[in-house]
Design an enzyme around this catalytic site. Structure first.
Site, short mmCIF file in Angstrom:
data_model
loop_
_atom_site.label_atom_id
_atom_site.label_comp_id
_atom_site.label_asym_id
_atom_site.label_seq_id
_atom_site.Cartn_x
_atom_site.Cartn_y
_atom_site.Cartn_z
N LYS A 119 55.35 52.37 -30.35
CA LYS A 119 54.79 53.34 -31.37
C LYS A 119 54.75 53.18 -32.62
O LYS A 119 54.07 53.54 -33.63
CB LYS A 119 55.31 54.81 -30.70
CG LYS A 119 54.49 55.30 -29.31
CD LYS A 119 54.63 56.63 -28.89
CE LYS A 119 54.12 56.95 -27.72
NZ LYS A 119 54.64 58.29 -26.99
N LYS A 200 49.40 48.06 -20.12
CA LYS A 200 49.16 49.12 -19.28
C LYS A 200 47.97 50.18 -19.38
O LYS A 200 47.66 50.31 -20.77
CB LYS A 200 50.57 50.14 -19.69
CG LYS A 200 50.96 51.39 -18.86
CD LYS A 200 52.06 51.81 -19.33
CE LYS A 200 51.55 52.75 -20.68
NZ LYS A 200 52.62 53.70 -21.21
N LYS A 203 46.70 56.59 -22.23
CA LYS A 203 45.95 57.62 -22.61
C LYS A 203 45.37 57.48 -24.05
O LYS A 203 44.35 57.94 -24.34
CB LYS A 203 46.75 59.08 -22.50
CG LYS A 203 46.41 59.71 -21.21
CD LYS A 203 47.42 61.22 -21.23
CE LYS A 203 48.33 61.26 -20.68
NZ LYS A 203 49.69 61.49 -21.34
P1 TYM Z 1 52.91 60.23 -20.24
O1 TYM Z 1 52.12 61.65 -20.34
O2 TYM Z 1 52.49 59.08 -20.88
O3 TYM Z 1 52.40 59.88 -18.66
C1 TYM Z 1 52.59 61.06 -17.51
C2 TYM Z 1 53.08 60.36 -16.35
O4 TYM Z 1 52.22 59.18 -15.95
C3 TYM Z 1 52.78 57.83 -15.55
N1 TYM Z 1 51.76 56.82 -16.11
C4 TYM Z 1 51.56 55.83 -15.64
N2 TYM Z 1 51.75 55.32 -14.19
C5 TYM Z 1 51.33 54.17 -13.73
N3 TYM Z 1 50.41 53.73 -14.37
C6 TYM Z 1 50.13 53.68 -15.94
N4 TYM Z 1 49.41 53.12 -16.50
C7 TYM Z 1 50.73 55.18 -16.30
N5 TYM Z 1 50.39 55.54 -17.61
C8 TYM Z 1 51.39 56.65 -17.35
C9 TYM Z 1 54.02 58.06 -16.41
O5 TYM Z 1 54.92 57.21 -16.07
C10 TYM Z 1 54.20 59.75 -16.50
O6 TYM Z 1 55.02 59.69 -15.14
N6 TYM Z 1 57.43 60.81 -21.77
C11 TYM Z 1 56.50 61.06 -20.55
C12 TYM Z 1 56.27 62.83 -20.52
C13 TYM Z 1 57.75 63.61 -20.37
C14 TYM Z 1 58.43 63.47 -19.17
C15 TYM Z 1 59.23 64.49 -19.40
C16 TYM Z 1 58.35 62.73 -17.89
C17 TYM Z 1 58.13 64.45 -21.24
N7 TYM Z 1 59.19 64.84 -20.57
C18 TYM Z 1 60.34 64.74 -18.28
C19 TYM Z 1 59.22 63.04 -16.90
C20 TYM Z 1 60.37 64.03 -17.20
C21 TYM Z 1 55.37 60.62 -21.01
O7 TYM Z 1 54.87 60.23 -22.18
O8 TYM Z 1 54.29 60.40 -19.84
#
Ligand code: TYM
Length: 336
Positions: A119, A200, A203
């Protein structure tokens, strides 16, 4: 694993950033798994709006996305009668604990995070929030003494860091935090972009053919999948499939739950056009109940706000207990 006395039963916590449209990667990597395991735990599912603002968000859009994300959680099968569905910024303990953990976290640990490096490379000026991002994430998890954190593969490094921070805190101030385990799904832990299967699904990618959004109409889902990148072979050869074909097969398997043998028997030798049709059908059919439920939820005035309010109360009760314990351990003033 040792669970402190104040944990009545194991807790699960996970979160999603309300930035951009939730896609099938978020569903297969996270939401689907949450819905499956929620009743085995005391469950907390969080819309992490404070994480979203580590890169600029239009305030009006962010407000709308927070509600949309909450609606999608419930539509995906999170039962708000059992599981707390709440917004991170409505529980002040996340920020409080985050600061206390920041003070035990070496900056070198944060600079090594691959998501930070990716990022930061895209920004002219890197905000401090981006560096602190994983500490806030550690606070999200440790605040609830979560035993399990179900996430996609891209979050595994952040989970390792969370355990390192917890261990460091425990060794400095005495046994305080439960060590959270990483819960990856067997299939769908890393869904790749349809337009570029070496990257990957994300979003923040805005390309029209990159991701299937969870609220895409069936016709859009079909169009996107029919245009997915494959390779120059004409038909499926499971043993030698390229990343595009493997991604499509993985998506199909995650939606249908078919075993490896059934997948091979069905798809081996199938022409790519037919493979795509079947994958599109599996995704459109798989998302149909979620989309129907989402329409119901959002047409009921006050329903979502009621859930977010009640869940925040439940989350605050747990969070306040942890913050008090951490303050006491660190020697901070905790009003009697
Ligand atoms: P985020 O918002 O990017 O994604 C949310 C969840 O979706 C999963 N994910 C995926 N899984 C499979 N294939 C993909 N292409 C893919 N893209 C996203 C992510 O692994 C996630 O589980 N940092 C985290 C948010 C967060 C969080 C937390 C998660 C903040 N605090 C505490 C767990 C516990 C994030 O940006 O997820």
């Amino acid at each position: 694993m040792k669970v402190p006395f104040y944990c009545m039963r194991p807790r699960v916590l996970s979160g999603v950033q309300p930035s951009g449209n939730l896609h099938i990667g978020n569903y297969l990597g996270a939401l689907k798994n949450w819905a499956r395991i929620q009743y085995d735990y005391e469950s907390f599912f969080c819309i992490v709006d404070l994480h979203a603002i580590t890169v600029y968000q239009d305030p009006g859009e962010l407000r709308a996305k927070i509600r949309e994300t909450a609606g999608v959680f419930i539509a995906a099968g999170i039962d708000p009668k059992h599981s707390a569905v709440f917004v991170q910024s409505s529980v002040p303990g996340h920020v409080e604990l985050s600061w206390m953990l920041t003070c035990v976290t070496p900056v070198g640990w944060l600079e090594r995070m691959t998501q930070y490096k990716d990022k930061a490379a895209k920004q002219e000026s890197v905000g401090d929030g981006l560096l602190q991002y994983p500490v806030l994430m550690a606070a999200d998890i440790l605040l609830y003494q979560a035993a399990l954190v179900p996430v996609g593969e891209d979050q595994a490094q952040h989970l390792e860091l969370t355990r390192d921070i917890a261990q460091r805190f425990n060794s400095l101030y005495g046994e305080t935090f439960v060590m959270p385990a990483t819960g990856l799904p067997a299939v769908g832990a890393r869904v790749m972009g349809l337009d570029d299967p070496t990257r990957k699904m994300s979003k923040s990618e805005t390309g029209a053919g990159h991701a299937v959004a969870l609220l895409d109409p069936p016709a859009v889902i079909r169009k996107k999948i029919m245009r997915a990148t494959t390779d120059s072979n004409p038909a499926v050869n499971v043993a030698n499939a390229g990343p595009g074909v493997l991604n499509l097969l993985g998506i199909h398997q995650a939606f249908t739950g078919w075993g490896d043998e059934a997948m091979k028997a069905h798809f081996e030798g199938m022409r790519y056009g037919d493979l795509k049709k079947e994958v599109a059908e599996a995704v459109a059919t798989g998302l149909e109940p979620l989309q129907r439920r989402y329409r119901e939820i959002t047409s009921e005035p006050g329903y979502l706000d009621g859930i977010l309010r009640e869940s925040a109360e439940r989350a605050n009760a747990v969070a306040n207990t942890t913050v008090r314990t951490v303050k006491e351990r660190m020697g901070l003033y905790a009003a009697p």
